[in-house]
Design an enzyme around this catalytic site. Structure first.
Site, mmCIF file in Angstrom:
data_model
loop_
_atom_site.group_PDB
_atom_site.id
_atom_site.type_symbol
_atom_site.label_atom_id
_atom_site.label_comp_id
_atom_site.label_asym_id
_atom_site.label_seq_id
_atom_site.Cartn_x
_atom_site.Cartn_y
_atom_site.Cartn_z
ATOM 1 N N ASP A 118 0.804 -1.223 0.000
ATOM 2 C CA ASP A 118 0.000 0.000 0.000
ATOM 3 C C ASP A 118 0.838 1.275 0.000
ATOM 4 O O ASP A 118 2.056 1.245 0.205
ATOM 5 C CB ASP A 118 -0.954 0.003 1.206
ATOM 6 C CG ASP A 118 -0.245 -0.359 2.522
ATOM 7 O OD1 ASP A 118 0.996 -0.314 2.568
ATOM 8 O OD2 ASP A 118 -0.930 -0.689 3.496
ATOM 9 N N GLU B 64 -9.415 -1.853 5.417
ATOM 10 C CA GLU B 64 -10.102 -1.531 6.658
ATOM 11 C C GLU B 64 -11.309 -2.448 6.845
ATOM 12 O O GLU B 64 -11.745 -3.118 5.895
ATOM 13 C CB GLU B 64 -10.557 -0.061 6.609
ATOM 14 C CG GLU B 64 -9.418 0.942 6.453
ATOM 15 C CD GLU B 64 -8.615 1.154 7.752
ATOM 16 O OE1 GLU B 64 -8.562 0.250 8.603
ATOM 17 O OE2 GLU B 64 -8.030 2.255 7.890
ATOM 18 N N ASN C 142 -7.375 -2.404 14.482
ATOM 19 C CA ASN C 142 -8.756 -2.736 14.099
ATOM 20 C C ASN C 142 -8.809 -3.962 13.187
ATOM 21 O O ASN C 142 -9.828 -4.254 12.587
ATOM 22 C CB ASN C 142 -9.415 -1.533 13.398
ATOM 23 C CG ASN C 142 -8.717 -1.160 12.096
ATOM 24 O OD1 ASN C 142 -7.715 -1.766 11.715
ATOM 25 N ND2 ASN C 142 -9.256 -0.171 11.407
ATOM 26 N N HIS D 54 -7.017 -4.423 10.417
ATOM 27 C CA HIS D 54 -6.765 -4.210 8.980
ATOM 28 C C HIS D 54 -5.458 -4.876 8.553
ATOM 29 O O HIS D 54 -4.529 -5.029 9.345
ATOM 30 C CB HIS D 54 -6.822 -2.725 8.587
ATOM 31 C CG HIS D 54 -5.665 -1.874 8.965
ATOM 32 N ND1 HIS D 54 -5.820 -0.574 9.419
ATOM 33 C CD2 HIS D 54 -4.323 -2.082 8.941
ATOM 34 C CE1 HIS D 54 -4.626 -0.050 9.649
ATOM 35 N NE2 HIS D 54 -3.702 -0.942 9.371
HETATM 36 C C1 GLP Z 1 -0.284 0.569 8.649
HETATM 37 C C2 GLP Z 1 0.002 -0.283 7.381
HETATM 38 C C3 GLP Z 1 -0.178 -1.753 7.656
HETATM 39 C C4 GLP Z 1 0.463 -2.076 8.988
HETATM 40 C C5 GLP Z 1 -0.326 -1.437 10.098
HETATM 41 C C6 GLP Z 1 0.316 -1.568 11.461
HETATM 42 O O1 GLP Z 1 -1.323 1.432 8.515
HETATM 43 N N1 GLP Z 1 -0.752 0.069 6.221
HETATM 44 O O2 GLP Z 1 0.395 -2.509 6.596
HETATM 45 O O3 GLP Z 1 0.445 -3.468 9.205
HETATM 46 O O4 GLP Z 1 -0.689 -0.100 9.813
HETATM 47 O O5 GLP Z 1 1.386 -0.706 11.644
HETATM 48 P P1 GLP Z 1 2.461 -0.899 12.776
HETATM 49 O O6 GLP Z 1 3.296 -2.074 12.396
HETATM 50 O O7 GLP Z 1 3.238 0.371 12.796
HETATM 51 O O8 GLP Z 1 1.706 -1.147 14.035
#
Ligand code: GLP
Length: 224
Positions: free
Chosen positions: A61, A139, A132, A134
């Protein structure tokens, strides 16, 4: 320890493919979670001669809109933490373009899917998880058949990610993300989550009923 394990899984695929003269196709994730994984891959490259010459990657993404050169972009993150430190051919890594004009996103997203397909599909997809549930930026409510597309970010995702920005209003409201179906098509999926903040999402993902309301639960349907 988890990151070292995950790096080992990736290195094994890369080496096995290299021996056969084939490309390894890896789906990459961003966020704080995989940072230690990328550090370990860089270490393996420097100290153990792990080469990424036969590696093709696709990132999950990118924020929308987002300039590739912005320090907030996932392009910048990936280059700084991994791609600029290993011997991957720059034309072999792919990250969704956060600057595609809106009326061309549908076409662009279909091309991104086609590129993954043309590369032979993902041998492995690395995932983190949002609080959440995702995955990528899929989402809650993301359809099980979803492909790469533009998505509106949940407010709690924007709040969680605002730590990387000056203020909450600087966090983009949208993102381009690979879909649930794009992720499920990977031949192997490895989801990483560290710390108590993720425990609730992980409990539900592993023990809860598969539901689009908590996208990571849908991974229960994956065979590997
Ligand atoms: C982000 C990314 C995800 C990631 C998630 C958790 O928004 N788009 O791919 O897994 O949130 O992030 P973190 O590893 O910093 O907790």
């Amino acid at each position: 320890e988890g990151s070292v394990y995950a790096a080992g899984v990736i290195a094994k695929i890369i080496r096995e493919k290299a021996e056969k003269g084939e490309k390894a196709v890896i789906g990459m994730a961003t966020g704080s979670t995989p940072k230690s994984l990328y550090d370990e891959l860089v270490r393996m490259h420097r100290e153990e001669g792990l080469s990424f010459k036969n590696v093709i990657t696709f990132n999950l993404d990118e924020y929308y809109p987002m300039e590739a050169d912005s320090i907030h972009s996932y392009h910048y993150f990936m280059r700084k933490i991994l791609f600029d430190k290993i011997d991957i051919d720059p034309k072999n890594y792919h990250i969704p373009d956060g600057m595609v004009p809106k009326d061309q996103i549908k076409k662009y997203a279909a091309e991104y899917e086609k590129m993954i397909e043309d590369a032979g599909g993902l041998d492995l997809q690395i995932l983190g998880i949002g609080q959440n549930g995702h995955i990528g930026f899929n989402e809650p409510g993301s359809p099980v058949y979803s492909k790469t597309r533009l998505i509106t970010l949940d407010n709690n995702t924007r709040i969680a990610n605002s730590a990387d920005f000056s203020t909450l209003s600087d966090v983009p409201r949208m993102a381009i993300t690979m879909g649930i179906n794009s992720i499920m098509n990977a031949r192997e999926i490895l989801l990483m989550a560290w710390g108590e903040a993720k425990s609730n999402a992980i409990k539900k993902s592993v023990e809860g009923k598969p539901t689009e309301e908590l996208p990571a639960t849908l991974l229960q349907h994956h065979y590997n």
